[in-house]
Design a protein around this motif. Structure first.
Motif, PDB file in Angstrom:
ATOM      1  N   ALA A  80      19.762  46.397  52.007  1.00 29.22           N
ATOM      2  CA  ALA A  80      20.376  48.025  52.157  1.00 29.22           C
ATOM      3  C   ALA A  80      20.452  48.788  50.952  1.00 29.22           C
ATOM      4  N   GLY A  81      20.159  48.074  49.595  1.00 28.20           N
ATOM      5  CA  GLY A  81      20.060  48.717  48.349  1.00 28.20           C
ATOM      6  C   GLY A  81      21.349  48.864  47.725  1.00 28.20           C
ATOM      7  N   VAL A  82      22.307  47.889  48.316  1.00 27.75           N
ATOM      8  CA  VAL A  82      23.834  48.133  47.851  1.00 27.75           C
ATOM      9  C   VAL A  82      23.888  47.506  46.438  1.00 27.75           C
ATOM     10  N   GLY A  83      24.196  48.020  45.273  1.00 24.06           N
ATOM     11  CA  GLY A  83      24.454  47.353  44.187  1.00 24.06           C
ATOM     12  C   GLY A  83      25.683  46.356  44.192  1.00 24.06           C
ATOM     13  N   VAL A  84      25.762  45.484  43.420  1.00 31.50           N
ATOM     14  CA  VAL A  84      26.716  44.262  43.490  1.00 31.50           C
ATOM     15  C   VAL A  84      26.975  43.876  41.816  1.00 31.50           C
ATOM     16  N   SER A  85      28.394  43.985  42.017  1.00 32.05           N
ATOM     17  CA  SER A  85      29.009  43.470  40.771  1.00 32.05           C
ATOM     18  C   SER A  85      30.122  42.109  40.943  1.00 32.05           C
ATOM     19  N   ILE A  86      30.062  41.189  40.060  1.00 33.17           N
ATOM     20  CA  ILE A  86      31.073  40.007  39.958  1.00 33.17           C
ATOM     21  C   ILE A  86      31.498  39.918  38.749  1.00 33.17           C
ATOM     22  N   TYR A  87      32.926  39.817  38.774  1.00 33.15           N
ATOM     23  CA  TYR A  87      33.472  39.347  37.520  1.00 33.15           C
ATOM     24  C   TYR A  87      34.340  37.827  37.888  1.00 33.15           C
ATOM     25  N   VAL A  88      34.372  37.178  37.103  1.00 34.52           N
ATOM     26  CA  VAL A  88      35.269  35.966  37.389  1.00 34.52           C
ATOM     27  C   VAL A  88      35.450  35.259  35.828  1.00 34.52           C
ATOM     28  N   GLY A  89      36.565  34.582  35.699  1.00 28.58           N
ATOM     29  CA  GLY A  89      36.934  33.812  34.620  1.00 28.58           C
ATOM     30  C   GLY A  89      36.620  32.217  34.832  1.00 28.58           C
ATOM     31  N   THR A  99      42.579  42.781  25.985  1.00 31.61           N
ATOM     32  CA  THR A  99      43.841  41.844  25.061  1.00 31.61           C
ATOM     33  C   THR A  99      44.743  41.302  25.971  1.00 31.61           C
ATOM     34  N   GLN A 100      44.622  41.406  27.448  1.00 30.24           N
ATOM     35  CA  GLN A 100      45.562  40.465  28.291  1.00 30.24           C
ATOM     36  C   GLN A 100      44.928  39.633  29.225  1.00 30.24           C
ATOM     37  N   CYS A 101      43.876  39.205  28.835  1.00 28.39           N
ATOM     38  CA  CYS A 101      43.232  38.346  29.866  1.00 28.39           C
ATOM     39  C   CYS A 101      43.067  36.826  29.328  1.00 28.39           C
ATOM     40  N   ASP A 102      43.330  35.786  30.129  1.00 26.58           N
ATOM     41  CA  ASP A 102      43.322  34.420  29.586  1.00 26.58           C
ATOM     42  C   ASP A 102      42.368  33.815  30.338  1.00 26.58           C
ATOM     43  N   GLY A 103      41.706  34.363  31.178  1.00 29.09           N
ATOM     44  CA  GLY A 103      40.546  33.534  31.818  1.00 29.09           C
ATOM     45  C   GLY A 103      41.078  33.259  33.260  1.00 29.09           C
ATOM     46  N   GLY A 104      42.560  33.511  33.514  1.00 26.09           N
ATOM     47  CA  GLY A 104      43.014  33.008  34.823  1.00 26.09           C
ATOM     48  C   GLY A 104      42.827  33.973  36.022  1.00 26.09           C
ATOM     49  N   HIS A 105      43.630  33.489  37.296  1.00 28.76           N
ATOM     50  CA  HIS A 105      43.537  34.822  38.297  1.00 28.76           C
ATOM     51  C   HIS A 105      44.806  35.630  38.226  1.00 28.76           C
ATOM     52  N   ASN A 106      44.635  36.520  37.219  1.00 34.78           N
ATOM     53  CA  ASN A 106      45.844  37.364  37.161  1.00 34.78           C
ATOM     54  C   ASN A 106      45.302  38.998  36.806  1.00 34.78           C
ATOM     55  N   ALA A 107      46.286  39.862  36.862  1.00 31.07           N
ATOM     56  CA  ALA A 107      46.124  41.285  36.636  1.00 31.07           C
ATOM     57  C   ALA A 107      45.634  41.633  35.281  1.00 31.07           C
ATOM     58  N   GLY A 108      45.970  40.696  34.247  1.00 30.83           N
ATOM     59  CA  GLY A 108      45.382  40.898  32.961  1.00 30.83           C
ATOM     60  C   GLY A 108      43.867  40.926  32.703  1.00 30.83           C
ATOM     61  N   CYS A 109      43.373  39.821  33.470  1.00 32.18           N
ATOM     62  CA  CYS A 109      41.972  40.008  33.482  1.00 32.18           C
ATOM     63  C   CYS A 109      41.492  41.388  34.386  1.00 32.18           C
TER      64      CYS A 109
END
Length: 364
Positions: A282-291, A335-345
């Motif tokens: 369907a031509g839907v663009g895909v983005s994935i972010y993960v730590g 400046t707030q991301c530690d690679g975890g499952h949280n709002a900073g990332c």
């Protein structure tokens, strides 16, 4: 111990660790204030009935609605561009943003969501454990749970009817965090005619049997595993505070989760990792972010990182185009991301995603 009992113990332990990671907005964010200009008038329709007045100001507010599709009252948060009222003829693309478990729209106070002057952002209620689906069992103590109908058949046309949107696939994107990442991929797969781009931020985007940890974590939210553990652990916590009550059956949302004699076929049908071809076709663009969660299996990010890798492999097999960021331990990712499952990332994810969506919308 049977294999099933072992799975249940793993699921309960995993969920308790996950629930301990509260989704808190980054420092400096703020909810919509009650002062200032009033929100625009919105007309009921498409099965939605507003309860009381909107809460917030002219560009950052939320509605409370009821619908026969989902029991109880639900919030819909709306963030308008700062210049929305300057040009009454201008129409805008829309980003639908899906929150995680067990959060709500009002708690989505990421500064990045208010930065865009080029799009409208809509954050519909997804409940504590909706899993963005029409549940198989509608006769549980939780009442009606047709979340997919609520969002795709009611919220989307309601927004188009009440705000100056560009009511077309080319001008809609859907993204989400954690449970909402699953929802964003699932909705784009079942309705690729509605969305031009979908994005997962630390999403549960593999619910196949190979990711049994994530599948059974879903089940743990359904059976209210935290409440059960609290009730049996005096002084540890209050079972009445569990966001996952009332408990429902393990099969309530998607049927049997156990991969025996194809009993789990409904889970496979909604599993994003097995249906990436629907987005490609369907031509839907895909983005994935993960730590990487520090590489510890005791963290939620560790498990969703595995899910992301499985989806990436599926897209590679399909020779799909996609945007994939694994920021590891978060070093260099804001400046707030530690690679975890949280709002900073997730704040940094959004700061990367939103400008890219703006460019895609402009090009379309």
């Amino acid at each position: 111990m049977t294999r099933r009992a072992h799975w249940w113990r793993l699921a309960v332990a995993w969920l308790l660790a996950a629930v301990a990671v509260t989704v808190i907005a980054p420092t400096g964010s703020a909810q919509a204030a009650d002062s200032g200009a009033e929100p625009p008038p919105m007309t009921d329709g498409f099965g939605l009935t507003q309860v009381g007045a909107a809460n917030g100001n002219a560009t950052n507010f939320y509605l409370t609605v009821t619908t026969p599709e989902v029991a109880g009252e639900q919030h819909i948060k709306i963030i308008l561009p700062s210049g929305y009222y300057d040009d009454p003829d201008r129409r805008y693309p829309v980003l639908y943003f899906l929150h995680g478990s067990p959060d709500d729209p009002v708690g989505q106070t990421y500064p990045a969501l208010s930065m865009s002057d080029e799009m409208i952002t809509v954050i519909p209620d997804g409940g504590a454990r909706s899993w963005y689906a029409n549940w198989l069992d509608q006769n549980t103590a939780a009442g009606a749970q047709n979340w997919e109908n609520f969002h795709l058949k009611q919220v989307v046309p309601f927004i188009d009817a009440n705000l100056r949107t560009i009511a077309a696939k080319k001008a809609r994107a859907i993204a989400g965090v954690s449970m909402g990442g699953f929802g964003a991929f699932h909705y784009a797969q079942v309705r690729p005619d509605l969305f031009s781009h979908t994005a997962s931020l630390s999403g549960d985007i593999d619910l196949s049997a190979r990711s049994m940890d994530l599948r059974l974590a879903v089940v743990a939210t359904l059976i209210n595993a935290p409440g059960v553990v609290c009730a049996s652990a005096s002084g540890f916590c209050d079972p009445n505070d569990s966001p996952y009550k009332p408990a429902v059956g393990s099969d309530a949302a998607f049927g049997s989760p156990y991969p025996v004699f194809n009993a789990d076929w409904r889970w496979n049908e909604v599993d994003p990792s097995q249906h990436m071809d629907r987005l490609a076709d369907a031509g839907v663009g895909v983005s994935i972010y993960v730590g990487d969660g520090g590489g510890s299996p005791l963290t939620m990010e560790f498990w969703v990182a595995g899910a992301a890798k499985n989806v990436k492999a599926a897209m590679d097999r399909l020779d799909m185009s996609y945007y994939y960021v694994n920021y590891g331990d978060g070093a260099g990712w804001g400046t707030q991301c530690d690679g975890g499952h949280n709002a900073g990332c997730w704040e940094q994810d959004l700061r990367d995603l939103i400008p890219r969506l703006e460019r895609e919308f402009a090009a379309a």
